[in-house]
Design a protein around this motif. Structure first.
Motif, PDB file in Angstrom:
ATOM      1  N   ARG A 103      22.936 -16.398  -3.831  1.00 46.48           N
ATOM      2  CA  ARG A 103      24.279 -16.748  -3.366  1.00 46.48           C
ATOM      3  C   ARG A 103      24.896 -15.539  -2.670  1.00 46.48           C
ATOM      4  NH1 ARG A 103      29.544 -19.511  -6.411  1.00 46.48           N
ATOM      5  NH2 ARG A 103      30.904 -19.319  -4.587  1.00 46.48           N
ATOM      6  N   TYR A 104      25.349 -15.747  -1.454  1.00 43.53           N
ATOM      7  CA  TYR A 104      25.913 -14.673  -0.653  1.00 43.53           C
ATOM      8  C   TYR A 104      27.435 -14.652  -0.778  1.00 43.53           C
ATOM      9  CZ  TYR A 104      21.230 -15.085   1.231  1.00 43.53           C
ATOM     10  OH  TYR A 104      19.863 -15.174   1.359  1.00 43.53           O
ATOM     11  N   SER A 105      27.991 -13.451  -0.816  1.00 41.72           N
ATOM     12  CA  SER A 105      29.419 -13.274  -1.039  1.00 41.72           C
ATOM     13  C   SER A 105      30.191 -13.286   0.282  1.00 41.72           C
ATOM     14  CB  SER A 105      29.692 -11.956  -1.765  1.00 41.72           C
ATOM     15  OG  SER A 105      29.053 -11.929  -3.024  1.00 41.72           O
ATOM     16  N   TRP A 106      31.334 -13.971   0.250  1.00 42.81           N
ATOM     17  CA  TRP A 106      32.256 -13.988   1.379  1.00 42.81           C
ATOM     18  C   TRP A 106      33.655 -13.653   0.867  1.00 42.81           C
ATOM     19  CZ3 TRP A 106      31.169 -15.575   6.566  1.00 42.81           C
ATOM     20  CH2 TRP A 106      29.843 -15.969   6.783  1.00 42.81           C
ATOM     21  N   ASN A 107      34.417 -12.924   1.677  1.00 43.44           N
ATOM     22  CA  ASN A 107      35.812 -12.637   1.359  1.00 43.44           C
ATOM     23  C   ASN A 107      36.715 -13.612   2.108  1.00 43.44           C
ATOM     24  OD1 ASN A 107      35.118 -10.360  -0.203  1.00 43.44           O
ATOM     25  ND2 ASN A 107      35.025  -9.071   1.631  1.00 43.44           N
ATOM     26  N   SER A 117      30.933 -10.514   3.077  1.00 47.97           N
ATOM     27  CA  SER A 117      31.304  -9.263   2.430  1.00 47.97           C
ATOM     28  C   SER A 117      30.245  -8.182   2.598  1.00 47.97           C
ATOM     29  CB  SER A 117      31.548  -9.500   0.939  1.00 47.97           C
ATOM     30  OG  SER A 117      30.328  -9.775   0.276  1.00 47.97           O
ATOM     31  N   ARG A 122      24.258 -12.573  -5.648  1.00 46.39           N
ATOM     32  CA  ARG A 122      24.001 -13.178  -6.957  1.00 46.39           C
ATOM     33  C   ARG A 122      22.753 -14.045  -6.861  1.00 46.39           C
ATOM     34  NH1 ARG A 122      28.411 -16.802 -10.372  1.00 46.39           N
ATOM     35  NH2 ARG A 122      26.968 -17.690 -11.927  1.00 46.39           N
TER      36      ARG A 122
END
Length: 276
Positions: A103-107, A117, A122
């Motif tokens: 899972r890729y993080s975005w702000n 981000s 994760r």
């Protein structure tokens, strides 16, 4: 000469999936990379080319996207369990399934605007077989640095040893960690927050005499504070920082200017387990 077929599996790798929830003006977005792999009574396709027992990898890919619509995605661990159980339950020749998810993080920038981000990723890996299901959570690329509070000395020296001993150095790493859950009823989001908090807290709070010592402290903190975790496996590259020689320019360098080397690097790995 004789030979035989050994362990084998097949699946669909890296299904890039973005799910947008549009329940109102404020959208929610989840960005995943999903890989599936199946095992079981599948020798015929290797030995004779008979594909009667082969659920196509295309069908596996389509299932990933269809389940994202039909069931939604609460957590990547739950989504992985849902997919693994489906493949084993609906395909008689399939005895085991493994689903790996990143899972890729975005702000968030606004109600419907986001910026990637570039931070930690994760991960989750769900394995389902005759012995039951196993869930492994994880994080990849969690970059940490202590600018002091790290030493390295007392190591053996041979004719090829050139590294100087130090009582004060930068310690930096990209944490790659996987943790095995004790069961299937964890609060996955809360556990992820607790584990990553334990990892960063131990890294920050440990006066390090070696990255190995820090690894053990990080794993131990997870075991002490997150009861849902049975063991944690850590892979810590030592991201070396070397003082840059400024003397040719008539400048001193009181531990302020460093060259950040990307390779080669030391790689420290280990597992910390909960004692039974």
């Amino acid at each position: 000469m004789t030979f035989s077929l050994g362990d084998n599996s097949y699946g669909k790798a890296e299904c890039r999936l973005v799910r947008v929830v549009r329940d109102g003006p404020r959208h929610e977005m989840i960005d995943l990379n999903v890989s599936t792999s199946l095992t079981g009574d599948l020798a015929d396709t290797h030995l004779t080319g008979d594909n009667a027992k082969v659920l196509t990898t295309d069908a596996q890919k389509n299932t990933v996207y269809a389940f994202a619509r039909e069931h939604g995605i609460s957590t990547i661990e739950e989504f992985g369990l849902l997919l693994a159980r489906h493949f084993v339950a609906t395909q008689e020749p399939v005895h085991g399934a493994r689903v790996g998810i990143e899972r890729y993080s975005w702000n968030r920038l606004g109600d419907h605007s986001f910026a990637r981000s570039g931070g930690a990723v994760r991960t989750a890996a769900v394995t389902l077989g005759p012995a039951g299901a196993e869930v492994v959570g994880g994080v990849r690329g969690l970059t940490l640095m202590n600018t002091t509070g790290s030493e390295f000395h007392g190591f053996p020296r041979d004719r090829y040893t050139t590294l100087a001993e130090t009582t004060d150095r930068i310690l930096a790493t990209d944490v790659n960690a996987e943790w095995l859950f004790t069961g299937l009823d964890a609060d996955w989001d809360a556990a992820y927050t607790a584990v990553t908090g334990a990892l960063t807290g131990a890294f920050t709070g440990t006066h390090s005499l070696s990255l190995q010592q820090t690894l053990y402290a990080m794993g131990g903190r997870v075991i002490e504070t997150v009861p849902e975790v049975a063991e944690v496996r850590l892979s810590l590259p030592n991201k070396h920082h070397f003082l840059f020689d400024l003397s040719p320019f008539g400048l001193d360098n009181p531990d302020e200017v460093y060259y950040a080397a990307d390779r080669p690097y030391g790689l420290i790995e280990g597992t910390v387990k909960r004692e039974k």
